[in-house]
Enzyme design. Sequence first.
Site, short mmCIF file in Angstrom:
data_model
loop_
_atom_site.label_atom_id
_atom_site.label_comp_id
_atom_site.label_asym_id
_atom_site.label_seq_id
_atom_site.Cartn_x
_atom_site.Cartn_y
_atom_site.Cartn_z
N HIS A 1 0.84 -1.20 0.00
CA HIS A 1 0.00 0.00 0.00
C HIS A 1 0.88 1.25 0.00
O HIS A 1 0.57 2.25 -0.66
CB HIS A 1 -0.89 0.04 1.25
CG HIS A 1 -1.86 -1.10 1.36
ND1 HIS A 1 -1.70 -2.10 2.29
CD2 HIS A 1 -2.99 -1.40 0.68
CE1 HIS A 1 -2.71 -2.97 2.19
NE2 HIS A 1 -3.50 -2.57 1.22
N GLN B 1 -0.65 -4.08 -9.11
CA GLN B 1 -0.66 -5.21 -10.05
C GLN B 1 -0.82 -6.54 -9.33
O GLN B 1 -1.14 -7.56 -9.94
CB GLN B 1 0.63 -5.22 -10.87
CG GLN B 1 0.63 -4.13 -11.93
CD GLN B 1 2.00 -3.86 -12.52
OE1 GLN B 1 2.95 -4.61 -12.28
NE2 GLN B 1 2.10 -2.80 -13.29
P1 AMP Z 1 -6.41 -4.03 -0.45
O1 AMP Z 1 -6.27 -3.21 0.79
O2 AMP Z 1 -5.92 -5.44 -0.31
O3 AMP Z 1 -7.78 -3.93 -1.06
O4 AMP Z 1 -5.42 -3.38 -1.50
C1 AMP Z 1 -5.49 -2.01 -1.83
C2 AMP Z 1 -4.61 -1.74 -3.01
O5 AMP Z 1 -3.25 -2.09 -2.69
C3 AMP Z 1 -5.00 -2.59 -4.25
O6 AMP Z 1 -4.90 -1.77 -5.41
C4 AMP Z 1 -3.96 -3.67 -4.24
O7 AMP Z 1 -3.70 -4.21 -5.52
C5 AMP Z 1 -2.75 -2.94 -3.70
N1 AMP Z 1 -1.79 -3.91 -3.14
C6 AMP Z 1 -2.04 -4.86 -2.21
N2 AMP Z 1 -0.93 -5.59 -1.98
C7 AMP Z 1 0.04 -5.10 -2.78
C8 AMP Z 1 1.41 -5.43 -3.02
N3 AMP Z 1 2.01 -6.44 -2.39
N4 AMP Z 1 2.10 -4.69 -3.91
C9 AMP Z 1 1.50 -3.67 -4.58
N5 AMP Z 1 0.21 -3.30 -4.40
C10 AMP Z 1 -0.51 -4.01 -3.52
#
Ligand code: AMP
Length: 284
Positions: free
Chosen positions: A38, A149
């Site tokens: 994030h 991604q």
């Molecule tokens: P989430 O809180 O899991 O809904 O994720 C929020 C955003 O963070 C989404 O756009 C995810 O794709 C991105 N995200 C989550 N984990 C990663 C990671 N390891 N690397 C890059 N972006 C991430």
Amino acid sequence: MPLRVVQTADEVRAVIGSRRGLGPIGLVPTMGALHAGHARLIESARAECQTVVVSIFVNPLQFDRTDDLARYPRPFEADLSLCDRLGVDVVFAPAPAEMYPEPPDCTVHVARTAEHLCGAFRPGHFNGVATVVLKLFNIVQPEVAYFGQKDAQQLAIIRRMVADLNVPVRIASVETVREPDGLALSSRNQHLNPAERALAPALFRALTAAREAVASGATETDAVKRHAAEAIPADERLRLEYLEFVDPWTFQPVERVAGPVVAAGALWVGATRLIDNVLCTPPA
Ligand code: AMP
């Protein structure tokens, strides 16, 4: 500006309103439990935008299992400190009743892009994602929104939604952030016990095997999938839900590689479901 934390759509509008003419507004939608993945999204937004808004909302509409929703981590104070450290301007953290005062009657329906991979195993999930993202876009009205991604099918769906529905937001994508052993950072990793954590990089190893096979000229995806799956140890705690090759834009299955393809997988490690993907490029 000092970090503002707001809970309602009206407050977001009021706080951002005065800054709208100053330069681009960037939105980073999240479900909280923020980690370095994030942080990478937030840093990209900070580098490109005048005003950075992070939303923290565990969206009930996108959960297909109530146990997953109930145990989703919510370390709100730690999330706020990270946002503060990274220079976020506004955190929008609505309660479910703010986003859904009553069950929504009008939602976004995603068709083909959601047919396979996670869409096949999590019924309604991507309709829930697309609906909440469109609501966040309408509340914040950002110029740019940042997605990882790591959730490649979600990214493809959001791109498709803004194209199909003429949503005036530019979608920026950010590379997956990984642990040193390859495990993609995820809020769900904290559910893994030490033994499960040691097993979890098997998914990335399998995807890497797939990427290497494609890079060295393999074209039959069925054979590559069988080869890649061998990287998952035979262990009762591990269950490969899917490992597929899909087109990077349509997320339709690819049987014979003739250009870049996404290899994507979902692996259950004990009671925790992990997903990951890599882009595979055939030799020139
Ligand atoms: P989430 O809180 O899991 O809904 O994720 C929020 C955003 O963070 C989404 O756009 C995810 O794709 C991105 N995200 C989550 N984990 C990663 C990671 N390891 N690397 C890059 N972006 C991430």
